[in-house]
Enzyme design. Structure first.
Site, PDB file in Angstrom:
ATOM      1  N   SER A 126      16.003   0.990  53.177  1.00 41.35           N
ATOM      2  CA  SER A 126      16.073  -0.461  53.297  1.00 41.35           C
ATOM      3  C   SER A 126      14.700  -0.982  53.683  1.00 41.35           C
ATOM      4  O   SER A 126      13.844  -0.226  54.150  1.00 41.35           O
ATOM      5  CB  SER A 126      17.084  -0.834  54.394  1.00 41.35           C
ATOM      6  OG  SER A 126      16.995  -2.195  54.762  1.00 41.35           O
ATOM      7  N   TYR A 169      20.887  -0.208  62.852  1.00 38.59           N
ATOM      8  CA  TYR A 169      20.643  -0.129  61.407  1.00 38.59           C
ATOM      9  C   TYR A 169      19.171   0.139  61.122  1.00 38.59           C
ATOM     10  O   TYR A 169      18.834   1.001  60.296  1.00 38.59           O
ATOM     11  CB  TYR A 169      21.087  -1.442  60.764  1.00 38.59           C
ATOM     12  CG  TYR A 169      20.952  -1.483  59.260  1.00 38.59           C
ATOM     13  CD1 TYR A 169      21.850  -0.800  58.452  1.00 38.59           C
ATOM     14  CD2 TYR A 169      19.945  -2.219  58.661  1.00 38.59           C
ATOM     15  CE1 TYR A 169      21.744  -0.847  57.068  1.00 38.59           C
ATOM     16  CE2 TYR A 169      19.822  -2.278  57.285  1.00 38.59           C
ATOM     17  CZ  TYR A 169      20.723  -1.585  56.492  1.00 38.59           C
ATOM     18  OH  TYR A 169      20.603  -1.633  55.128  1.00 38.59           O
TER      19      TYR A 169
END
Length: 252
Positions: free
Chosen positions: A141, A154
């Site tokens: 990501s 995350y």
């Protein structure tokens, strides 16, 4: 038909980026093992792969569990005859700072995102090394290359995936195995949709999210799939250890 005669195992294939990648692999000639935590979602994707012209099987697994990861690889090898490409796409997210994130949530995110990538790669590598050929593509990501507010767990997990990608790439380059990852920006997937639905004003939250994007829109799952397939193909044969940004200029 870049992938004619090849076998791809895609996790998190029941929706979003994983589904788009699985279908695209099938359309370009691959046999696909579509794996997901949801049996129904995996079966639906496998059917889409078949309609796109590819062979497909649906598999169910929790990638945070070693036995499930070893079973996924064994089933793929037994039913499709090989494992040329592994796409570690399964992942979860969590909202919150360190202070707002409880230990159980942090551990769950790390177990699925990082441990899952580690375990499934560990299960898949021996068959690839034995043939001196194989490709692993991980889904990281933009949170793997920069900090994201209120996404402590995350962000930590995606940084770990980028690091693991680079380590595996160097460890196995002489084994004939390439390892890369994509770093998507904000993509219009069911997961993002669920986050927006939790906002006090979902339409306003979506508009604010779009406004932050340099391209003026969110990414599409198909665009992430295109990046995955490039890294899995012979067109990227001199590429290993890279973290490919696919973010519409967000980190530019």
């Amino acid at each position: 038909m870049r992938f004619a005669g090849r076998v791809a195992l895609v996790t998190g294939a029941g929706s979003g980026i994983g589904e788009a990648a699985a279908v695209r692999f099938g359309a370009e000639g691959a046999a696909v093992a579509a794996a997901d935590l949801s049996e129904t979602a995996a079966a639906a994707t496998a059917e889409r792969v078949r309609k796109a012209g590819g062979r497909a099987i649906a598999l169910t697994a929790d990638v945070s569990q070693d036995t499930d990861c070893r079973r996924l690889v064994a089933q793929t090898l037994a039913q499709l005859g090989a494992l040329d490409i592994l796409v570690n796409n399964a992942g979860i997210g969590a909202v919150g700072t360190v202070l707002e994130t409880d230990e159980a949530t942090f551990q769950k995110v790390m177990d699925v995102n990082v441990r899952g990538t580690f375990l499934l790669s560990k299960a898949a590598l021996p068959s690839m090394i034995a043939r001196k050929a194989g490709v692993i593509v991980n889904t990281a990501s933009i949170a793997g290359v920069r900090g994201i507010p209120e996404r402590a767990a995350y962000t930590a997990s995606k940084h770990a995936i980028v690091g693991l990608t680079r380590a595996m790439a160097l460890d196995h380059v002489r084994d004939g195995v390439r390892v890369n990852c994509i770093c998507p920006g904000t993509v219009d997937t069911p997961w993002v949709g669920r986050l927006l639905d939790q906002a006090a004003d979902p339409p306003a939250a979506r508009a604010a999210l779009v406004a932050r994007q340099p391209m003026g829109r969110l990414g599409r799952a198909e665009e992430m799939a295109a990046a995955i397939l490039f890294l899995a193909s012979d067109e990227s044969s001199f590429t290993t250890g890279t973290a490919m940004l696919v973010d519409g200029g967000f980190t530019a």
